[in-house]
Design a protein around this motif. Structure first.
Motif, mmCIF file in Angstrom:
data_model
loop_
_atom_site.group_PDB
_atom_site.id
_atom_site.type_symbol
_atom_site.label_atom_id
_atom_site.label_comp_id
_atom_site.label_asym_id
_atom_site.label_seq_id
_atom_site.Cartn_x
_atom_site.Cartn_y
_atom_site.Cartn_z
ATOM 1 N N ALA A 83 0.834 -1.204 0.000
ATOM 2 C CA ALA A 83 0.000 0.000 0.000
ATOM 3 C C ALA A 83 0.871 1.259 0.000
ATOM 4 N N TYR A 84 1.961 1.219 0.750
ATOM 5 C CA TYR A 84 2.879 2.354 0.811
ATOM 6 C C TYR A 84 3.538 2.587 -0.545
ATOM 7 N N HIS A 85 4.057 1.530 -1.155
ATOM 8 C CA HIS A 85 4.734 1.672 -2.441
ATOM 9 C C HIS A 85 3.782 2.089 -3.551
ATOM 10 N N ASP A 86 2.503 1.763 -3.420
ATOM 11 C CA ASP A 86 1.519 2.195 -4.409
ATOM 12 C C ASP A 86 1.348 3.712 -4.411
ATOM 13 N N GLU A 87 1.695 4.359 -3.306
ATOM 14 C CA GLU A 87 1.479 5.806 -3.187
ATOM 15 C C GLU A 87 2.742 6.628 -3.407
ATOM 16 N N LEU A 88 3.864 5.965 -3.721
ATOM 17 C CA LEU A 88 5.107 6.711 -3.903
ATOM 18 C C LEU A 88 5.706 6.434 -5.274
ATOM 19 N N VAL A 89 6.569 7.355 -5.692
ATOM 20 C CA VAL A 89 7.383 7.153 -6.890
ATOM 21 C C VAL A 89 8.809 7.552 -6.522
ATOM 22 N N TRP A 90 9.770 6.746 -7.018
ATOM 23 C CA TRP A 90 11.167 6.870 -6.609
ATOM 24 C C TRP A 90 12.012 7.248 -7.822
ATOM 25 N N LEU A 91 12.764 8.328 -7.709
ATOM 26 C CA LEU A 91 13.712 8.739 -8.738
ATOM 27 C C LEU A 91 15.104 8.604 -8.146
ATOM 28 N N GLY A 92 15.785 7.515 -8.501
ATOM 29 C CA GLY A 92 17.111 7.248 -7.958
ATOM 30 C C GLY A 92 18.187 7.370 -9.013
ATOM 31 N N ALA A 109 5.303 0.140 -20.878
ATOM 32 C CA ALA A 109 5.518 -1.061 -20.071
ATOM 33 C C ALA A 109 5.300 -0.754 -18.594
ATOM 34 N N GLU A 110 5.766 0.405 -18.157
ATOM 35 C CA GLU A 110 5.571 0.773 -16.763
ATOM 36 C C GLU A 110 4.110 1.052 -16.448
ATOM 37 N N ALA A 111 3.380 1.549 -17.449
ATOM 38 C CA ALA A 111 1.960 1.830 -17.242
ATOM 39 C C ALA A 111 1.194 0.559 -16.894
ATOM 40 N N GLY A 112 1.694 -0.588 -17.373
ATOM 41 C CA GLY A 112 1.038 -1.848 -17.059
ATOM 42 C C GLY A 112 1.300 -2.327 -15.646
ATOM 43 N N LEU A 113 2.306 -1.715 -15.000
ATOM 44 C CA LEU A 113 2.671 -2.125 -13.650
ATOM 45 C C LEU A 113 2.204 -1.153 -12.582
ATOM 46 N N ARG A 114 1.997 0.092 -12.983
ATOM 47 C CA ARG A 114 1.641 1.132 -12.032
ATOM 48 C C ARG A 114 0.359 1.824 -12.454
ATOM 49 N N ARG A 115 -0.297 2.489 -11.479
ATOM 50 C CA ARG A 115 -1.434 3.338 -11.820
ATOM 51 C C ARG A 115 -0.895 4.603 -12.482
ATOM 52 N N MET A 116 -1.269 4.821 -13.735
ATOM 53 C CA MET A 116 -0.733 5.954 -14.462
ATOM 54 C C MET A 116 -1.808 7.008 -14.673
ATOM 55 N N SER A 117 -1.363 8.221 -14.878
ATOM 56 C CA SER A 117 -2.279 9.319 -15.136
ATOM 57 C C SER A 117 -3.042 9.087 -16.433
ATOM 58 N N ALA A 118 -4.271 9.602 -16.481
ATOM 59 C CA ALA A 118 -5.061 9.511 -17.702
ATOM 60 C C ALA A 118 -4.686 10.599 -18.704
ATOM 61 N N LEU A 151 11.814 11.881 -15.367
ATOM 62 C CA LEU A 151 10.880 12.864 -14.828
ATOM 63 C C LEU A 151 9.463 12.636 -15.359
ATOM 64 N N ALA A 152 9.358 12.069 -16.555
ATOM 65 C CA ALA A 152 8.032 11.764 -17.109
ATOM 66 C C ALA A 152 7.294 10.792 -16.199
ATOM 67 N N ARG A 153 8.043 9.898 -15.570
ATOM 68 C CA ARG A 153 7.440 8.951 -14.625
ATOM 69 C C ARG A 153 6.768 9.702 -13.470
ATOM 70 N N LEU A 154 7.424 10.747 -12.982
ATOM 71 C CA LEU A 154 6.847 11.517 -11.879
ATOM 72 C C LEU A 154 5.517 12.137 -12.266
ATOM 73 N N LEU A 155 5.431 12.598 -13.521
ATOM 74 C CA LEU A 155 4.232 13.294 -13.969
ATOM 75 C C LEU A 155 3.099 12.347 -14.332
ATOM 76 N N ARG A 156 3.433 11.101 -14.650
ATOM 77 C CA ARG A 156 2.412 10.168 -15.125
ATOM 78 C C ARG A 156 1.920 9.213 -14.044
ATOM 79 N N VAL A 157 2.731 8.974 -13.036
ATOM 80 C CA VAL A 157 2.339 8.057 -11.964
ATOM 81 C C VAL A 157 1.467 8.791 -10.954
ATOM 82 N N LYS A 158 0.381 8.156 -10.537
ATOM 83 C CA LYS A 158 -0.491 8.742 -9.521
ATOM 84 C C LYS A 158 0.117 8.495 -8.152
ATOM 85 N N ALA A 159 1.058 9.330 -7.773
ATOM 86 C CA ALA A 159 1.765 9.161 -6.503
ATOM 87 C C ALA A 159 1.744 10.477 -5.733
ATOM 88 N N VAL A 160 1.350 10.418 -4.485
ATOM 89 C CA VAL A 160 1.328 11.633 -3.670
ATOM 90 C C VAL A 160 2.674 11.874 -3.009
#
Length: 213
Positions: A83-92, A109-118, A151-160
């Motif tokens: 549940a925690y990882h579902d709400e975060l996005v990591w840029l390492g 491919a990542e969109a299939g693994l994570r909740r992505m922005s519409a 950075l596109a990942r940050l904008l597309r992933v629904k992460a608070v």
């Protein structure tokens, strides 16, 4: 009793209590505390090798500290890992993309693994200056271009919750300004962020600081 229609999800809050980490014979940090609410930034500062990445990995839940706990929404992250990882996005430092896939293929491919922005991809790509690169294999991009794709990942992933390790690495002045702008917008929209950097970060937000030496 909760009012009808109101969420029972605990408030968005990230906290660290009495954190300590030892690597070999070296104490990287001890007795660290922080408490972040929505719209707040934790800035982890210090020179290379001071333990910034290690602290971030503790906050993400990839490393178990010798002492202390990390809580999200009032509960220990070790007891709610998914549940925690579902709400975060990591840029390492390691961006996690496949070199032989194109930029667009990697993000799909990542969109299939994570909740992505519409939101459509194109505005995001244009905002980041990578619209002309989406059909290229990821491996042929420059280091700075690869960071912009991340950075596109940050904008597309629904992460608070955004966790960013040296986000200005390999970026020119324009790219660094873009990171600051994106971070500012995320916090203004009620997001929470933890950033580890040895660069100066000037941002209009509520900031807590941890300085490692």
């Amino acid at each position: 009793m909760s009012s009808p229609g109101k969420s029972c999800i605990p408030a968005q809050r990230l906290a660290g209590r009495d954190l300590g980490l030892i690597r070999g014979e070296r104490v990287l940090f001890r007795d660290l505390n922080f408490d972040l609410a929505a719209g707040q930034l934790l800035l982890i500062e210090g020179p290379n090798g001071s333990g910034k990445t290690s602290l971030l990995r503790v906050i993400v839940g990839l490393v178990q500290p010798q002492d202390g706990t990390i809580t999200w929404r009032g509960a220990d992250i070790a007891k709610q890992r998914q549940a925690y990882h579902d709400e975060l996005v990591w840029l390492g430092h390691r961006l996690g993309f496949k070199g032989d896939l194109t930029v667009a293929e990697n993000l799909r491919a990542e969109a299939g693994l994570r909740r992505m922005s519409a939101a459509p991809d194109l505005p995001v790509f244009e905002q980041l200056g990578i619209a002309a690169l989406t059909g290229l294999p990821f491996r042929v991009l420059s280091a700075g271009q690869q960071r912009r794709v991340a950075l596109a990942r940050l904008l597309r992933v629904k992460a608070v919750l955004w966790l960013m390790d040296e986000p200005f690495t390999n970026l020119d002045a324009g790219g660094q300004a873009l990171v600051t702008k994106l971070l500012q917008a995320h916090l203004a929209g009620g997001g929470t962020a933890v950033v580890a950097t040895h660069h100066e970060l000037n941002i209009d937000a509520s900031v807590q600081r941890i300085r490692l030496i």
